[in-house]
Write a protein that holds these residues in place. Structure first.
Motif, PDB file in Angstrom:
ATOM      1  N   ALA A 163      -3.063-118.583  27.281  1.00  0.00           N
ATOM      2  CA  ALA A 163      -2.476-119.561  26.347  1.00  0.00           C
ATOM      3  C   ALA A 163      -3.114-119.511  24.975  1.00  0.00           C
ATOM      4  O   ALA A 163      -2.588-120.060  24.009  1.00  0.00           O
ATOM      5  N   SER A 164      -4.246-118.839  24.825  1.00  0.00           N
ATOM      6  CA  SER A 164      -4.960-118.777  23.552  1.00  0.00           C
ATOM      7  C   SER A 164      -4.264-117.802  22.621  1.00  0.00           C
ATOM      8  O   SER A 164      -4.086-116.622  22.965  1.00  0.00           O
ATOM      9  N   LEU A 165      -3.861-118.288  21.442  1.00  0.00           N
ATOM     10  CA  LEU A 165      -3.116-117.447  20.500  1.00  0.00           C
ATOM     11  C   LEU A 165      -3.966-116.288  19.975  1.00  0.00           C
ATOM     12  O   LEU A 165      -3.480-115.145  19.915  1.00  0.00           O
ATOM     13  N   PRO A 166      -5.257-116.503  19.569  1.00  0.00           N
ATOM     14  CA  PRO A 166      -6.064-115.344  19.123  1.00  0.00           C
ATOM     15  C   PRO A 166      -6.213-114.283  20.217  1.00  0.00           C
ATOM     16  O   PRO A 166      -6.157-113.088  19.954  1.00  0.00           O
ATOM     17  N   LEU A 167      -6.394-114.775  21.471  1.00  0.00           N
ATOM     18  CA  LEU A 167      -6.536-113.818  22.572  1.00  0.00           C
ATOM     19  C   LEU A 167      -5.228-113.079  22.815  1.00  0.00           C
ATOM     20  O   LEU A 167      -5.222-111.876  23.116  1.00  0.00           O
ATOM     21  N   ILE A 168      -4.119-113.816  22.662  1.00  0.00           N
ATOM     22  CA  ILE A 168      -2.805-113.180  22.832  1.00  0.00           C
ATOM     23  C   ILE A 168      -2.645-112.064  21.809  1.00  0.00           C
ATOM     24  O   ILE A 168      -2.192-110.952  22.126  1.00  0.00           O
ATOM     25  N   ARG A 169      -3.025-112.355  20.527  1.00  0.00           N
ATOM     26  CA  ARG A 169      -2.893-111.345  19.483  1.00  0.00           C
ATOM     27  C   ARG A 169      -3.775-110.122  19.811  1.00  0.00           C
ATOM     28  O   ARG A 169      -3.372-108.975  19.633  1.00  0.00           O
ATOM     29  N   PHE A 170      -4.990-110.367  20.341  1.00  0.00           N
ATOM     30  CA  PHE A 170      -5.899-109.259  20.683  1.00  0.00           C
ATOM     31  C   PHE A 170      -5.320-108.423  21.834  1.00  0.00           C
ATOM     32  O   PHE A 170      -5.319-107.190  21.781  1.00  0.00           O
ATOM     33  N   LEU A 171      -4.841-109.119  22.867  1.00  0.00           N
ATOM     34  CA  LEU A 171      -4.301-108.400  24.024  1.00  0.00           C
ATOM     35  C   LEU A 171      -3.089-107.568  23.629  1.00  0.00           C
ATOM     36  O   LEU A 171      -2.912-106.434  24.093  1.00  0.00           O
ATOM     37  N   MET A 172      -2.220-108.130  22.751  1.00  0.00           N
ATOM     38  CA  MET A 172      -1.021-107.393  22.354  1.00  0.00           C
ATOM     39  C   MET A 172      -1.395-106.187  21.494  1.00  0.00           C
ATOM     40  O   MET A 172      -0.782-105.117  21.590  1.00  0.00           O
ATOM     41  N   SER A 173      -2.422-106.321  20.664  1.00  0.00           N
ATOM     42  CA  SER A 173      -2.865-105.187  19.852  1.00  0.00           C
ATOM     43  C   SER A 173      -3.437-104.074  20.746  1.00  0.00           C
ATOM     44  O   SER A 173      -3.120-102.887  20.605  1.00  0.00           O
ATOM     45  N   PHE A 174      -4.311-104.455  21.703  1.00  0.00           N
ATOM     46  CA  PHE A 174      -4.911-103.469  22.608  1.00  0.00           C
ATOM     47  C   PHE A 174      -3.849-102.844  23.506  1.00  0.00           C
ATOM     48  O   PHE A 174      -3.893-101.652  23.824  1.00  0.00           O
ATOM     49  N   TYR A 175      -2.863-103.674  23.899  1.00  0.00           N
ATOM     50  CA  TYR A 175      -1.756-103.212  24.730  1.00  0.00           C
ATOM     51  C   TYR A 175      -0.956-102.149  23.979  1.00  0.00           C
ATOM     52  O   TYR A 175      -0.564-101.124  24.536  1.00  0.00           O
ATOM     53  N   SER A 176      -0.768-102.337  22.641  1.00  0.00           N
ATOM     54  CA  SER A 176      -0.035-101.347  21.836  1.00  0.00           C
ATOM     55  C   SER A 176      -0.810-100.031  21.747  1.00  0.00           C
ATOM     56  O   SER A 176      -0.245 -98.928  21.790  1.00  0.00           O
ATOM     57  N   VAL A 177      -2.151-100.134  21.636  1.00  0.00           N
ATOM     58  CA  VAL A 177      -2.985 -98.919  21.612  1.00  0.00           C
ATOM     59  C   VAL A 177      -2.831 -98.145  22.917  1.00  0.00           C
ATOM     60  O   VAL A 177      -2.682 -96.919  22.939  1.00  0.00           O
TER      61      VAL A 177
END
Length: 755
Positions: A55-69
């Motif tokens: 539910a954490s927005l900063p963590l969501i942004r991090f996970l989505m960035s790493f997921y794209s990598v």
């Protein structure tokens, strides 16, 4: 929906884990990339699961960035794997390096995107009753990232398209078509989902599914499919006929090669026999080697293998494999025939004849056998006279005739050239049959120019374990004994013959050492003037005094040396001894004495007689008239022109030529007419070898008168009695040689008597 997506991701993770296990078994270079690809799939799906439960927005942004990598590097790994798996194009290191560097930079910027939006921002929204996060505020770097991902997708699809659509190989098309369809659909779905910027991001699902399918199909499904197809094709298209029967012995399958074979009675009978034997014996396999089967009027040879088909311990059927080995068997038989048979005549070669005879004798130890060796006298001359082709015809015909007359229980072989051998049972051998063979050969191949003369030596086999080569040698000894007598065709071996042969061999082996050690000694038999009793000279005769055996009779060794043409060495030795003795006599003032030396027929062919005798005269400073040259009349009957030339040169030099054994040949008058000579020697055996003494005396009287009219000298040898002496002197012969005056004696004894 939330639960369904979570379960799907877990399923993809498990699928990737199963693929990891399958890939790990293989140890090739491609497997490393497949393993890396599955690890990235697991990480990507795990990140997607975290996104659903964070539910954490900063963590969501991090996970989505790493997921794209992770997705980017998953595509790179897929490209590398597909390139190595399909081998469509060689890897370009510069391109791979460029994508890797871009990926590293892109990945670093995406990680920064978790804290400062360089690519995209994230906002929450609700869809189908569940909370999801969508990328918004897309920056230029995002589109650059997506462009690189699309290029990688194209690099994955291109090799599969080429292998599937543009391949002319059916196996290759079938191998890659399923990978192409599933992978292309998954990648296109993921790309469409990304490019359409859908609210629900399913890229992780489709990319992970594509990677899993590539790995599964490459390492599990396709190899299994290809193996099955190859196995079916091998069985169906096999040159061997294959049949399958179920457990109730009903035929349930046959391949193409078996279609035409099974309709023949031989095959059906074999099926019944083999299956009955398999059921009765309980064996798991059975074979029939080199089985002939008649099909369509021709005979083929098969190796047949029958196997019991088991599922665990349960019998499910039986298989038959018919391997056609006709060509191999015929080739092997032909090679064996070439090794064991003579190529010209078709009978056994020497080596195989020996082997077969040994086997025959071993298998019949109580049977009496004869080994016969035949030979055509002067066959080399026949070849030269009529040509090799005619000679071959003679040999082929001879082998055929021999086989026809000794067929039952006999073994035939060609030993060498014109030598044939037969092992025949004694009870089947008849001399008249061999005589018929000779007569038939003479009739077919003889003519006015040449008559076929065949001889055969017969060896009665006494020891069945004796080497066959020894038996043949003994039979050949008989041929050597009889081949010069045209009236004798067949001869039998006796132990005495071997003894004579060993004796001859010993004489030849000892001769050189005997010459070197001066075992050969010159004896002299005086020639006497009967009117005065004066010794005028002598004939030189050779004697062999062996240090252990003593005196060896000239009748034992001279014929052997003559036959082997080594008599020339002994002759030259005696000539030298005679010249030395004449030189010694000359120094003692007895130049009036002479010595007659014998010249054999071989001396004319192997020695330069003119050079030999003139060299002796010059070496020892003696008169050529004191070294008389004595030759036999039979020698003069051969090569008269060459011999007459040599004798004329010797007479011109001053040598006296004597003809020995005059009257023993059939050309005595021709000798008187054609050859220049000085002295004629007449043997008293001319009188003793006839029952018509008075007629012989009249003839001898006329011969003496004729010789005197030709102004030639006469010596009578072999005079042993007073009666003989009185007769020869009464007809005007006064120069006498014989036992009446003296036997041949050593030189020192001769000199003592003479003095």
């Amino acid at each position: 929906m939330h639960l369904f997506l979570s379960i799907s991701l877990i399923a993809l993770i498990l699928f990737a884990g199963w693929n990891l296990h399958s890939v790990h078994i293989h140890k090739d270079d491609i497997s490393i990339h497949a393993l890396f690809m599955m690890v990235i799939v697991i990480v990507t799906c795990a990140l997607q699961l975290l996104l659903f439960h964070t539910a954490s927005l900063p963590l969501i942004r991090f996970l989505m960035s790493f997921y794209s990598v992770c997705l980017y590097f998953l595509l790179i790994t897929m490209v590398i794997f597909i390139q190595k798996y399909t081998q469509v194009f060689d890897e370009v290191p510069a391109v791979r390096r460029a994508f890797s560097i871009f990926g590293c930079i892109d990945g670093a910027l995406l990680i920064i995107n978790a804290f400062y939006p360089l690519y995209f921002d994230v906002e929450p929204l609700t869809m189908w009753g569940m909370r999801i996060y969508k990328t918004v505020n897309l920056r230029p770097l995002f589109y650059i990232h997506m462009t690189a991902c699309m290029l990688l997708v194209c690099l994955v699809i291109y090799p599969l398209v080429k292998r599937t659509i543009f391949s002319f190989d059916r196996f290759t098309r079938e191998k890659f078509s399923i990978i192409f369809l599933t992978t292309t659909l998954s990648l296109l779905a993921a790309s469409i989902n990304n490019l359409s910027h859908s609210d629900l991001d399913l890229g992780a699902y489709f990319y992970s599914l594509a990677a899993n399918l590539i790995c599964y199909l490459s390492y599990s499904y396709v190899p299994h499919l290809v193996r099955n197809q190859a196995r079916n094709l091998i069985v169906t298209e096999s040159a061997s006929a294959i049949y399958v029967f179920d457990h109730e012995l009903v035929q349930i399958y046959r391949n193409k090669s078996g279609e035409w074979l099974e309709c023949h009675a031989d095959v059906q009978e074999l099926f019944h026999k083999a299956l009955s034997e398999m059921v009765r014996s309980g064996r798991n396999d059975m074979s029939y080697q080199e089985t002939p089967i008649v099909a369509d009027g021709s005979t083929s040879i098969y190796n047949i293998v029958i196997r019991r088909l088991l599922a665990g311990k349960e019998i499910v059927g039986y298989s038959f494999e018919f391997h056609n080995v006709t060509e191999e068997v015929y080739a092997r038989r032909e090679a064996l025939y070439q090794m064991t048979h003579d190529q010209l005549t078709g009978i056994y070669s020497q080596t195989y004849f020996f082997q077969t005879v040994q086997k025959e004798l071993r298998e019949h130890p109580d049977t009496d056998y004869l080994l016969i060796v035949s030979d055509i006298y002067g066959f080399k001359f026949y070849n030269e006279l009529f040509g090799r082709e005619m000679g071959d015809n003679v040999l082929k015909r001879e082998s055929a005739i021999l086989r026809s007359i000794y067929r039952p229980g006999s073994v035939y072989g060609r030993l060498a050239d014109d030598e044939f051998a037969i092992l025949a049972r004694k009870q089947n051998f008849k001399e008249e049959l061999f005589d018929q063979c000779i007569a038939q050969m003479r009739q077919e191949f003889g003519n006015s120019q040449y008559k076929i003369y065949m001889n055969a030596g017969v060896y009665p086999v006494t020891d069945h374990n004796e080497p066959v080569s020894n038996m043949c040698d003994k039979a050949k000894l008989v041929i050597e004994q009889i081949k010069h007598d045209y009236s004798v065709v067949l001869g039998y071996y006796s132990p005495q013959l071997s003894e004579n042969t060993r004796r001859k061999r010993w004489i030849l082996d000892e001769m050189d050492s005997a010459l070197c050690s001066h075992q050969f000694v010159m004896f002299l038999q005086p020639q006497v003037d009967a009117s005065t009793g004066k010794w005028l000279g002598a004939e030189a005769l050779v004697r062999w005094i062996h240090p252990e055996l003593g005196m060896i009779s000239p009748g034992d060794f001279i014929p052997v040396l003559e036959e082997s043409a080594v008599i020339t060495k002994v002759d030259a030795y005696i000539w030298e001894q005679a010249a030395q003795k004449l030189s010694a006599w000359k120094q003692r003032g007895r130049e009036d004495l002479y010595i007659s030396v014998n010249v054999s027929g071989h001396d004319f062919y192997h020695v330069d007689l003119y050079q030999a005798f003139t060299s002796l005269v010059e070496k020892y400073q003696i008169s050529p008239r004191s070294l008389k040259i004595e030759i036999t009349e039979t020698v003069l009957s051969r090569s008269k022109e060459q011999q007459n030339d040599t004798l004329s040169r010797l007479r011109s030099y001053g040598f006296i030529i004597e003809i020995d054994d005059f009257g023993s040949g059939y050309s005595s008058l021709n000798s008187l007419k054609d050859i220049e000579m000085d002295v004629i020697k007449i043997d008293m055996g001319f009188l003793s070898q006839t029952g018509h003494i008075e007629r012989s005396k009249m003839i001898l009287n006329d011969i003496v008168r004729m010789i005197k009219d030709l102004h030639m000298g006469i010596i009578v040898e072999g005079v042993e009695t007073r009666e003989q002496l009185d007769f020869v002197t009464s007809i005007g012969c006064n120069l006498i040689q014989g036992y009446y005056y003296s036997k041949p004696v050593p030189v020192d004894e001769f000199e003592q008597k003479f003095s």
